[in-house]
Scaffold this active site. Structure first.
Site, PDB file in Angstrom:
ATOM      1  CG  ASP A   1     -24.302  45.118  99.482  1.00 27.18           C
ATOM      2  OD1 ASP A   1     -23.105  45.238  99.806  1.00 27.18           O
ATOM      3  OD2 ASP A   1     -24.703  44.258  98.673  1.00 27.18           O
TER       4      ASP A   1
ATOM      5  CE  LYS B   1     -19.491  38.981 102.117  1.00 27.75           C
ATOM      6  NZ  LYS B   1     -19.066  40.029 101.171  1.00 27.75           N
TER       7      LYS B   1
ATOM      8  CE  LYS C   1     -14.456  39.479  97.619  1.00 30.06           C
ATOM      9  NZ  LYS C   1     -15.649  40.138  98.237  1.00 30.06           N
TER      10      LYS C   1
ATOM     11  CG  ASP D   1      -2.291  48.465  98.554  1.00 33.62           C
ATOM     12  OD1 ASP D   1      -1.095  48.523  98.213  1.00 33.62           O
ATOM     13  OD2 ASP D   1      -3.107  49.374  98.329  1.00 33.62           O
TER      14      ASP D   1
ATOM     15  CB  ILE E   1      -1.307  49.968 101.885  1.00 31.24           C
ATOM     16  CG1 ILE E   1      -0.190  50.825 101.267  1.00 31.24           C
ATOM     17  CG2 ILE E   1      -2.680  50.579 101.605  1.00 31.24           C
ATOM     18  CD1 ILE E   1      -0.249  52.290 101.602  1.00 31.24           C
TER      19      ILE E   1
ATOM     20  N   PRO F   1     -19.196  32.422  99.602  1.00 27.86           N
ATOM     21  CG  PRO F   1     -17.994  33.941  98.277  1.00 27.86           C
ATOM     22  CD  PRO F   1     -17.831  32.703  99.159  1.00 27.86           C
TER      23      PRO F   1
ATOM     24  N   GLY G   1     -26.390  37.172 100.608  1.00 24.37           N
ATOM     25  CA  GLY G   1     -26.614  38.611 100.589  1.00 24.37           C
ATOM     26  C   GLY G   1     -28.013  38.963 100.181  1.00 24.37           C
TER      27      GLY G   1
END
Lengths: 227, 227
Positions: B13, B38, B71, B74, B78, B178, B201
């Site tokens: 992150d 990731k 994630k 749509d 798009i 995850p 993470g």
């Protein structure tokens, strides 16, 4: 007819040919008529959070909304982190109802309430693929919407029966309907079925005269659903 | 033990305190051990497409993957537009299976195949909210996965039975799990159940010594599932 412009949300995609400055000028003309903007991830990737903020500054002055359509579908902590970047840059954000409430939409909703940003949840989508999974899970998706109590719900203009069933189930919620124009629904298809806003993209933005195209959409709306 | 590092994907992150330069140095240490990265939308919003490209350049040299975790959920046009921004900047992208195949994942898959980018589909998620809708639609989600034939599928380490059912149904697909660490699953929970990669993470990135935390995860993996 001013009030009917208020029922239209123009979906603005990035445009390599014209650039952000021209898009802002165009957005101002949509918003001064009373319409709103929807900006998606392609727009954000091209112009950044700052680009969204600039559009919001242009349209907020006219009392128009900027709806940030990232169609978020992640765990609550991540959705909250994403939305926090757009504080003061958007009136509303769109997330998917199917991610659920616990450790999901609850976290996002609480943060948005605190920041004064509206939440819009996707109930169903406008493309054929949404019949494969989403449509079959509608009742459970409705339960999530019921718990989350969003400001608005997305239901496709291409399927007026879905719009009508959302309207019947959630009379208090605003319904936003994409799919008008390039995707096949006609202006009025959703609003005549109970939607509050119709979302129109390429039909307006790719027109040689986008503002006139918006005018045509509103005229058609008035003709079909009254004004 | 090199091969077990190859089974770990580190979710990175953005970090206000350290900045992109330090994150790149850290990423290089993960990738030179063989692990993968990731990167999610918060990272993209902070450092842009260029930040993703820089991480890819660092890790690609070590044969490691950079998995772009937007994630996406749509319509196909798009999702394709979004993914096109990351050509040459990511090894794989993550989208939600529930959006369906027609005018959805088909469009994305065709474009990714052409660009040489892997598709990873979310089957289920690691948070409690995924029991509200997603888990009840699993069979239809599996049908979408079956039609789309992605390179990988996301199934949560927090629920090994879901991992096992994905493995049984799609023996040819890579499973990415995850939820290891901060979300409660232990290293090995998913890989012992048939997953190919565990995604870790905060347990690693928020550790005072992130590289040692990665080493500990791999040691625990070796102890529990063999090496």
């Amino acid at each position: 007819m001013e009030s009917l412009y208020r029922r239209i949300v123009v979906a603005v995609d990035p445009d390599d040919e014209v650039g952000l400055y021209t898009l802002k000028q165009l957005a101002e003309r949509f918003c001064e008529r009373g319409s709103h903007l929807k900006l998606g991830l392609p727009f954000v990737l091209e112009y950044g959070v700052r680009g969204v903020r600039e559009m919001f500054s242009v349209c907020g002055d006219h009392g128009s909304m900027v709806i940030l359509d990232l169609k978020m579908a992640d765990i609550g902590a991540i959705m909250r982190m994403i939305a926090s970047k757009f504080r003061g840059a958007a009136s509303a954000v769109i997330a998917h109802a199917f991610v659920g409430y616990n450790s999901g939409l609850r976290d996002l909703k609480e943060a948005l309430d605190e920041w004064g940003v509206k939440l819009v949840l996707v109930a169903s989508m406008s493309h054929p693929g949404s019949r494969e999974v989403l449509d079959h899970c509608m009742e459970r998706i409705f339960e999530v919407i019921d718990r989350t109590r969003p400001w608005g719900v997305v239901a496709p203009a291409t399927r007026p029966t879905v719009v009508a069933s959302v309207k019947a189930r959630f009379p208090y919620v605003r319904i936003l309907s994409p799919g008008v124009g390039a995707q096949g629904a006609k202006p009025g298809d959703a609003i005549c079925s109970g939607a509050d806003y119709e979302i129109v993209g390429r039909y307006i933005t790719k027109s040689p005269e986008p503002v006139k195209a918006l005018d045509r959409v509103v005229e058609e709306l008035k003709r079909r659903c009254g004004g």
